[in-house]
Design a protein around this motif. Structure first.
Motif, PDB file in Angstrom:
ATOM      1  N   ALA A  25      55.083 -65.461 144.234  1.00 38.81           N
ATOM      2  CA  ALA A  25      55.184 -65.515 142.778  1.00 38.81           C
ATOM      3  C   ALA A  25      54.335 -64.401 142.179  1.00 38.81           C
ATOM      4  N   ALA A  26      54.599 -64.099 140.917  1.00 41.96           N
ATOM      5  CA  ALA A  26      53.828 -63.078 140.211  1.00 41.96           C
ATOM      6  C   ALA A  26      53.738 -63.457 138.741  1.00 41.96           C
ATOM      7  N   VAL A  27      52.627 -63.102 138.137  1.00 38.28           N
ATOM      8  CA  VAL A  27      52.430 -63.341 136.703  1.00 38.28           C
ATOM      9  C   VAL A  27      52.057 -62.023 136.035  1.00 38.28           C
ATOM     10  N   ALA A  28      52.163 -62.001 134.707  1.00 38.66           N
ATOM     11  CA  ALA A  28      51.796 -60.813 133.939  1.00 38.66           C
ATOM     12  C   ALA A  28      50.616 -61.144 133.032  1.00 38.66           C
TER      13      ALA A  28
ATOM     14  N   GLY B 185      56.406 -66.226 137.466  1.00 36.30           N
ATOM     15  CA  GLY B 185      57.014 -67.260 138.288  1.00 36.30           C
ATOM     16  C   GLY B 185      57.421 -66.754 139.651  1.00 36.30           C
ATOM     17  N   ARG B 186      58.334 -67.498 140.255  1.00 39.55           N
ATOM     18  CA  ARG B 186      58.748 -67.259 141.634  1.00 39.55           C
ATOM     19  C   ARG B 186      59.511 -65.950 141.782  1.00 39.55           C
ATOM     20  N   ARG B 187      59.212 -65.272 142.858  1.00 42.87           N
ATOM     21  CA  ARG B 187      59.900 -64.024 143.185  1.00 42.87           C
ATOM     22  C   ARG B 187      61.276 -64.329 143.747  1.00 42.87           C
ATOM     23  N   ASP B 188      62.281 -63.679 143.182  1.00 39.25           N
ATOM     24  CA  ASP B 188      63.658 -63.823 143.666  1.00 39.25           C
ATOM     25  C   ASP B 188      63.913 -62.813 144.779  1.00 39.25           C
ATOM     26  N   PRO B 189      64.884 -63.101 145.661  1.00 39.68           N
ATOM     27  CA  PRO B 189      65.161 -62.160 146.761  1.00 39.68           C
ATOM     28  C   PRO B 189      65.536 -60.757 146.272  1.00 39.68           C
TER      29      PRO B 189
ATOM     30  N   THR C  11      59.048 -58.828 139.558  1.00 36.50           N
ATOM     31  CA  THR C  11      59.088 -60.269 139.307  1.00 36.50           C
ATOM     32  C   THR C  11      58.398 -60.608 137.990  1.00 36.50           C
ATOM     33  N   SER C  12      57.209 -60.061 137.778  1.00 36.94           N
ATOM     34  CA  SER C  12      56.485 -60.392 136.550  1.00 36.94           C
ATOM     35  C   SER C  12      57.197 -59.867 135.310  1.00 36.94           C
ATOM     36  N   VAL C  13      57.820 -58.694 135.400  1.00 38.75           N
ATOM     37  CA  VAL C  13      58.585 -58.151 134.273  1.00 38.75           C
ATOM     38  C   VAL C  13      59.783 -59.054 133.963  1.00 38.75           C
ATOM     39  N   ARG C  14      60.524 -59.438 135.000  1.00 38.50           N
ATOM     40  CA  ARG C  14      61.702 -60.296 134.817  1.00 38.50           C
ATOM     41  C   ARG C  14      61.315 -61.662 134.268  1.00 38.50           C
ATOM     42  N   GLU C  15      60.314 -62.288 134.869  1.00 35.47           N
ATOM     43  CA  GLU C  15      59.893 -63.625 134.441  1.00 35.47           C
ATOM     44  C   GLU C  15      59.340 -63.624 133.018  1.00 35.47           C
TER      45      GLU C  15
END
Length: 176
Positions: A55-58, A127-131, A139-143
């Motif tokens: 997972a990653a956060v911003a 949140g959770r990293r997608d494949p 991931t953090s940009v998308r979430e």
């Protein structure tokens, strides 16, 4: 007898000198910290072999102009559009309204749901990293876009680097 005109002519003109507002020392420290983080990123921490989740956060920081400065900046052009990351940071923090501004951090409150271990937590967006995500940054940009509709891929956003990564374990010491 002195006329009103003569009286008014002898009254000194009240001219209020323009007193520059002091710079915010927190802004100075923030600029130094972000420059340091950009120049010396933390190393990547790979997942343990038995852990497939990531997972990653911003951490989103914005500088809000003071009331006095609100008319002197263009939010779509914050001095961050061109150049290297270091130049963009220097351009941003060189602006007078930024030097006097108030830094703010964006937090979210997670939804309250039965059975969710993160229910109602205060957190950074992420949140959770997608494949299909290339990296934790992706991931953090998308979430962030999904959760709070803030586009961190926009020209006026500065992606500086990552904070220290860590493997999260359960209270029993097991990886989830």
């Amino acid at each position: 007898m002195v006329s009103l005109k003569q009286l008014l002519a002898n009254i000194p003109t009240l001219q209020s000198p323009v007193v520059p507002m002091p710079t915010n020392p927190l802004i100075h420290q923030l600029g130094q910290t972000l420059r340091e983080l950009g120049q010396h990123p933390y190393p990547h921490v790979p997942n343990p072999p038995d852990c497939k989740k990531r997972a990653a956060v911003a951490l989103i920081i914005r500088v809000r102009p003071t009331f006095r400065d609100q008319g002197f900046f263009e939010p779509k052009s914050c001095g961050t559009e061109a150049g290297s990351q270091s130049q963009r940071l220097d351009n941003f923090f060189a602006q007078e309204w930024v030097q006097r501004g108030d830094p703010e951090v964006l937090f979210i409150k997670r939804a309250a749901r039965d059975g969710d271990r993160w229910t109602s937590h205060i957190a950074f967006p992420g949140g959770r990293r997608d494949p299909e995500d290339e990296s934790d940054s992706t991931t953090s940009v998308r979430e962030t876009k999904e959760e709070v509709n803030v586009d961190l891929s926009a020209d006026h956003a500065l992606l500086i680097g990552n904070l220290s990564e860590r493997v999260v374990t359960t209270w029993l010491g097991k990886t989830p």
